[in-house]
Design an enzyme around this catalytic site. Structure first.
Site, PDB file in Angstrom:
ATOM      1  N   HIS A  48     -17.290  -8.489  -5.943  1.00  0.00           N
ATOM      2  CA  HIS A  48     -16.933  -7.112  -6.275  1.00  0.00           C
ATOM      3  C   HIS A  48     -15.441  -7.083  -6.577  1.00  0.00           C
ATOM      4  O   HIS A  48     -14.636  -7.648  -5.845  1.00  0.00           O
ATOM      5  CB  HIS A  48     -17.283  -6.187  -5.102  1.00  0.00           C
ATOM      6  CG  HIS A  48     -16.750  -4.799  -5.284  1.00  0.00           C
ATOM      7  ND1 HIS A  48     -16.852  -4.138  -6.472  1.00  0.00           N
ATOM      8  CD2 HIS A  48     -16.076  -3.971  -4.440  1.00  0.00           C
ATOM      9  CE1 HIS A  48     -16.271  -2.943  -6.359  1.00  0.00           C
ATOM     10  NE2 HIS A  48     -15.800  -2.829  -5.134  1.00  0.00           N
ATOM     11  N   ASN A  62     -11.285  -1.444 -10.261  1.00  0.00           N
ATOM     12  CA  ASN A  62     -12.464  -1.415  -9.392  1.00  0.00           C
ATOM     13  C   ASN A  62     -13.456  -0.399  -9.963  1.00  0.00           C
ATOM     14  O   ASN A  62     -13.139   0.779 -10.069  1.00  0.00           O
ATOM     15  CB  ASN A  62     -12.013  -1.015  -7.981  1.00  0.00           C
ATOM     16  CG  ASN A  62     -13.168  -0.863  -6.992  1.00  0.00           C
ATOM     17  OD1 ASN A  62     -14.335  -0.835  -7.373  1.00  0.00           O
ATOM     18  ND2 ASN A  62     -12.836  -0.760  -5.711  1.00  0.00           N
ATOM     19  N   CYS A  83     -20.095   0.405  -3.502  1.00  0.00           N
ATOM     20  CA  CYS A  83     -19.808  -0.794  -4.304  1.00  0.00           C
ATOM     21  C   CYS A  83     -20.817  -1.915  -4.098  1.00  0.00           C
ATOM     22  O   CYS A  83     -20.852  -2.860  -4.887  1.00  0.00           O
ATOM     23  CB  CYS A  83     -18.410  -1.309  -3.979  1.00  0.00           C
ATOM     24  SG  CYS A  83     -17.170  -0.039  -4.179  1.00  0.00           S
TER      25      CYS A  83
HETATM   26  N1  ACO Z   1       2.369   2.310  -5.402  1.00  0.00           N
HETATM   27  C1  ACO Z   1       3.423   2.043  -4.612  1.00  0.00           C
HETATM   28  N2  ACO Z   1       3.339   2.035  -3.276  1.00  0.00           N
HETATM   29  C2  ACO Z   1       2.150   2.310  -2.714  1.00  0.00           C
HETATM   30  C3  ACO Z   1       1.016   2.594  -3.495  1.00  0.00           C
HETATM   31  C4  ACO Z   1       1.169   2.600  -4.888  1.00  0.00           C
HETATM   32  N3  ACO Z   1       0.148   2.858  -5.731  1.00  0.00           N
HETATM   33  N4  ACO Z   1      -0.018   2.838  -2.667  1.00  0.00           N
HETATM   34  C5  ACO Z   1       0.418   2.667  -1.427  1.00  0.00           C
HETATM   35  N5  ACO Z   1       1.739   2.368  -1.446  1.00  0.00           N
HETATM   36  C6  ACO Z   1       2.635   2.123  -0.309  1.00  0.00           C
HETATM   37  C7  ACO Z   1       2.095   2.697   0.953  1.00  0.00           C
HETATM   38  O1  ACO Z   1       2.400   4.060   1.049  1.00  0.00           O
HETATM   39  C8  ACO Z   1       2.814   1.855   1.994  1.00  0.00           C
HETATM   40  O2  ACO Z   1       4.098   2.392   2.182  1.00  0.00           O
HETATM   41  P1  ACO Z   1       4.682   2.557   3.675  1.00  0.00           P
HETATM   42  O3  ACO Z   1       4.698   1.161   4.245  1.00  0.00           O
HETATM   43  O4  ACO Z   1       6.017   3.150   3.438  1.00  0.00           O
HETATM   44  O5  ACO Z   1       3.699   3.448   4.367  1.00  0.00           O
HETATM   45  C9  ACO Z   1       2.987   0.504   1.306  1.00  0.00           C
HETATM   46  O6  ACO Z   1       2.733   0.734  -0.087  1.00  0.00           O
HETATM   47  C10 ACO Z   1       2.040  -0.556   1.816  1.00  0.00           C
HETATM   48  O7  ACO Z   1       0.744   0.016   2.000  1.00  0.00           O
HETATM   49  P2  ACO Z   1      -0.467  -0.844   2.517  1.00  0.00           P
HETATM   50  O8  ACO Z   1      -1.639   0.055   2.665  1.00  0.00           O
HETATM   51  O9  ACO Z   1      -0.069  -1.714   3.658  1.00  0.00           O
HETATM   52  O10 ACO Z   1      -0.668  -1.808   1.271  1.00  0.00           O
HETATM   53  P3  ACO Z   1      -1.695  -2.957   1.166  1.00  0.00           P
HETATM   54  O11 ACO Z   1      -1.002  -4.224   0.921  1.00  0.00           O
HETATM   55  O12 ACO Z   1      -2.723  -2.918   2.266  1.00  0.00           O
HETATM   56  O13 ACO Z   1      -2.453  -2.570  -0.176  1.00  0.00           O
HETATM   57  C11 ACO Z   1      -4.505  -1.561  -0.876  1.00  0.00           C
HETATM   58  C12 ACO Z   1      -3.122  -1.341  -0.283  1.00  0.00           C
HETATM   59  C13 ACO Z   1      -4.326  -2.229  -2.231  1.00  0.00           C
HETATM   60  C14 ACO Z   1      -5.205  -0.242  -1.045  1.00  0.00           C
HETATM   61  C15 ACO Z   1      -5.288  -2.506   0.059  1.00  0.00           C
HETATM   62  O14 ACO Z   1      -5.234  -2.018   1.360  1.00  0.00           O
HETATM   63  C16 ACO Z   1      -6.697  -2.667  -0.346  1.00  0.00           C
HETATM   64  O15 ACO Z   1      -7.009  -3.218  -1.392  1.00  0.00           O
HETATM   65  N6  ACO Z   1      -7.647  -2.241   0.528  1.00  0.00           N
HETATM   66  C17 ACO Z   1      -9.036  -2.351   0.242  1.00  0.00           C
HETATM   67  C18 ACO Z   1      -9.390  -1.385  -0.788  1.00  0.00           C
HETATM   68  C19 ACO Z   1     -10.794  -1.583  -1.217  1.00  0.00           C
HETATM   69  O16 ACO Z   1     -11.258  -2.675  -1.348  1.00  0.00           O
HETATM   70  N7  ACO Z   1     -11.475  -0.515  -1.462  1.00  0.00           N
HETATM   71  C20 ACO Z   1     -12.817  -0.636  -1.872  1.00  0.00           C
HETATM   72  C21 ACO Z   1     -13.172   0.649  -2.320  1.00  0.00           C
HETATM   73  S1  ACO Z   1     -14.576   0.432  -3.230  1.00  0.00           S
HETATM   74  C22 ACO Z   1     -15.540   1.804  -3.120  1.00  0.00           C
HETATM   75  O17 ACO Z   1     -16.450   1.863  -2.369  1.00  0.00           O
HETATM   76  C23 ACO Z   1     -15.192   2.964  -4.082  1.00  0.00           C
END
Ligand code: ACO
Length: 312
Positions: free
Chosen positions: A237, A267, A112
Site C-alpha cells: 500500500h 496515497n 486502505c
Molecule cells: N509540512 C511540514 N511540516 C509538517 C507537515 C507538513 N505537511 N505535517 C506535519 N508537519 C510537522 C508536524 O506538525 C510536526 O511538527 P512539531 O514537531 O513541531 O509538532 C513535525 O512535522 C513532525 O511530525 P511527525 O508527525 O513526527 O512527522 P512524521 O515523521 O511522523 O511524518 C507522517 C508524518 C508522514 C504523517 C507519518 O506519521 C506517516 O506517514 N504516518 C502514517 C500515515 C499513514 O500511513 N496513513 C495511512 C492512511 S491510509 C487511509 O486509510 C486513508
C-alpha cells in the site's frame, strides 16, 4: 485450478497537484513532503468526475484486458471509503454503466486494505464454484474528504482507481495464500469526522504500519513454504515510502523489486494496490511466473496480504 487475475487496468485523473502547489495552500514544503513521505505529486479528480466514474474507466479497461464481456461478470466488488453517496453502492452504479446485468454488486469498506478484502472475498466465490468471474475494484476520490487546510493530512492523498478481473487460472498460478486482519481498538487513530474530513494520528498509524506490513508480507510467504527473498515483486500500500521500505527490507529484496507509484500518485487508499499492480504489469516489472506479494493496511484498523504466482 487456481484463482488469479485474468486482466487488469488503472485510471488516474489528469489534474496534477505538486508539492509546490501545496506550498501555496498550507505551511509546508517540498523537502518535508518528499523526505517524510516519498510523495512528489498526486492526481485530483475534477468536479465532473466522481468515484463511480473513475471505477468505470478502470473496470472497462480491465474487462478489455481480460477479454471478458461485461455480461460474463457474476459479481462486482468495489473497495472504497469515498462512494458517490452512502447508497446506492458504487458497485451498483458501475454494474449499470458496464451493462454487467448478470452480476451481483456490493461495496466493501476496509479503508486502505479494502482491495485485499475484495480480492479474497472474490476468490472464495470462484473457489467454491459459485461464480466464475468477479470484478474487483479499488477506487477513491479522497480529495473530497481531505481537509485542504490541514497540513498533517492534505499532503498525503490523491485520487484514482484500479480494477482486476478474477477467474480460474492454471494450477500453481494465482492466489497461493492470504492474511486478513482487523483491530477495531485502533479506530480512533484514523477516521472520517462529522465534517466529512479525514482525521489521522500519523504517529500511531505509522507505528502500527511499520510492524504490520512487514509481518503480513512475511506471513503469506512462509504460509506457502517459501523463503522471504523468493519474492520477485512487492506491491505495498502506497502510504509512506518509509513504511514501504520496512516491508521490503524485512523480505530482504532490493529496491527495484518494489512498486513505488507513491511518488506521482500519493496515497490512494483502496486504489493504491490495484493501481500499482496494473502499472507494474504494464511496465513489464511483473512477469509470468513471478511470485508477487500484495500488502496493505488502513483505517479500522485493517490489514491484508496476498502471495500470488503471476500468470494464467
Ligand atoms: N509540512 C511540514 N511540516 C509538517 C507537515 C507538513 N505537511 N505535517 C506535519 N508537519 C510537522 C508536524 O506538525 C510536526 O511538527 P512539531 O514537531 O513541531 O509538532 C513535525 O512535522 C513532525 O511530525 P511527525 O508527525 O513526527 O512527522 P512524521 O515523521 O511522523 O511524518 C507522517 C508524518 C508522514 C504523517 C507519518 O506519521 C506517516 O506517514 N504516518 C502514517 C500515515 C499513514 O500511513 N496513513 C495511512 C492512511 S491510509 C487511509 O486509510 C486513508
Amino acid at each position: 485450478m487456481g484463482v488469479g487475475v485474468l486482466g487488469l487496468a488503472h485510471y488516474v485523473p489528469e489534474k496534477i497537484l505538486t508539492n509546490a502547489d501545496l506550498e501555496k495552500m498550507v505551511d509546508t514544503n517540498d523537502e518535508w513532503i518528499r523526505t517524510r513521505t516519498g510523495i512528489e505529486e498526486r492526481r485530483i479528480a475534477g468536479d465532473d468526475i466522481d468515484t463511480s466514474d473513475m471505477a468505470f474507466f478502470a473496470a472497462e479497461k480491465a474487462l478489455k484486458d481480460a477479454n471478458v464481456n461485461a455480461e460474463e461478470i457474476d459479481l462486482i466488488l468495489v473497495a472504497t471509503v469515498t462512494p458517490d453517496s452512502p447508497f446506492p453502492s458504487v458497485a451498483c452504479l458501475i454494474q449499470d454503466k458496464l451493462g454487467a446485468k448478470n452480476a451481483a454488486a456490493m461495496d466493501i469498506g476496509a479503508a486502505c486494505a479494502g482491495f485485499m478484502y475484495g480480492m479474497i472475498t472474490g476468490k472464495q466465490f470462484i473457489e467454491t464454484k459459485t461464480y466464475k468471474k468477479v470484478l474487483v475494484i479499488g477506487v477513491e476520490k479522497l480529495s473530497k474528504i481531505t481537509d485542504w487546510e490541514d497540513r498533517n493530512t492534505c499532503v498525503l492523498f490523491g485520487d484514482g482507481a484500479g480494477a482486476v478481473v478474477l477467474g480460474d487460472v492454471s494450477d500453481g498460478k494465482g492466489i497461493l495464500s492470504f492474511e486478513l486482519g482487523a483491530n477495531g481498538g485502533g479506530a480512533k487513530h484514523l477516521y472520517e469526522n462529522e465534517n466529512g474530513h479525514i482525521i489521522m494520528n500519523g504517529r500511531e498509524v505509522f507505528k502500527f504500519a511499520v510492524r504490520q506490513m512487514p509481518d503480513s508480507s512475511v506471513n503469506v510467504v512462509e504460509k506457502i513454504g517459501l523463503k522471504r527473498d523468493d519474492v520477485d515483486y512487492l506491491i505495498p500500500h502506497q502510504a509512506n515510502i518509509r513504511i514501504m521500505n520496512a516491508a521490503r527490507e524485512r523480505l530482504g529484496i532490493s529496491e527495484e523489486k518494489m512498486a513505488t507509484t507513491i511518488k506521482k500518485y500519493g496515497n490512494n487508499s483502496s486504489a493504491s494496490i490495484p493501481m500499482a499492480l496494473a502499472e507494474s504489469v504494464a511496465n513489464g516489472k511483473i512477469k509470468d511466473g513471478d511470485l508477487v506479494v500484495l500488502v496493505g493496511f488502513g483505517g479500522g484498523l485493517t490489514w491484508g496480504a496476498v502471495a500470488m504466482r503471476w500468470g494464467k
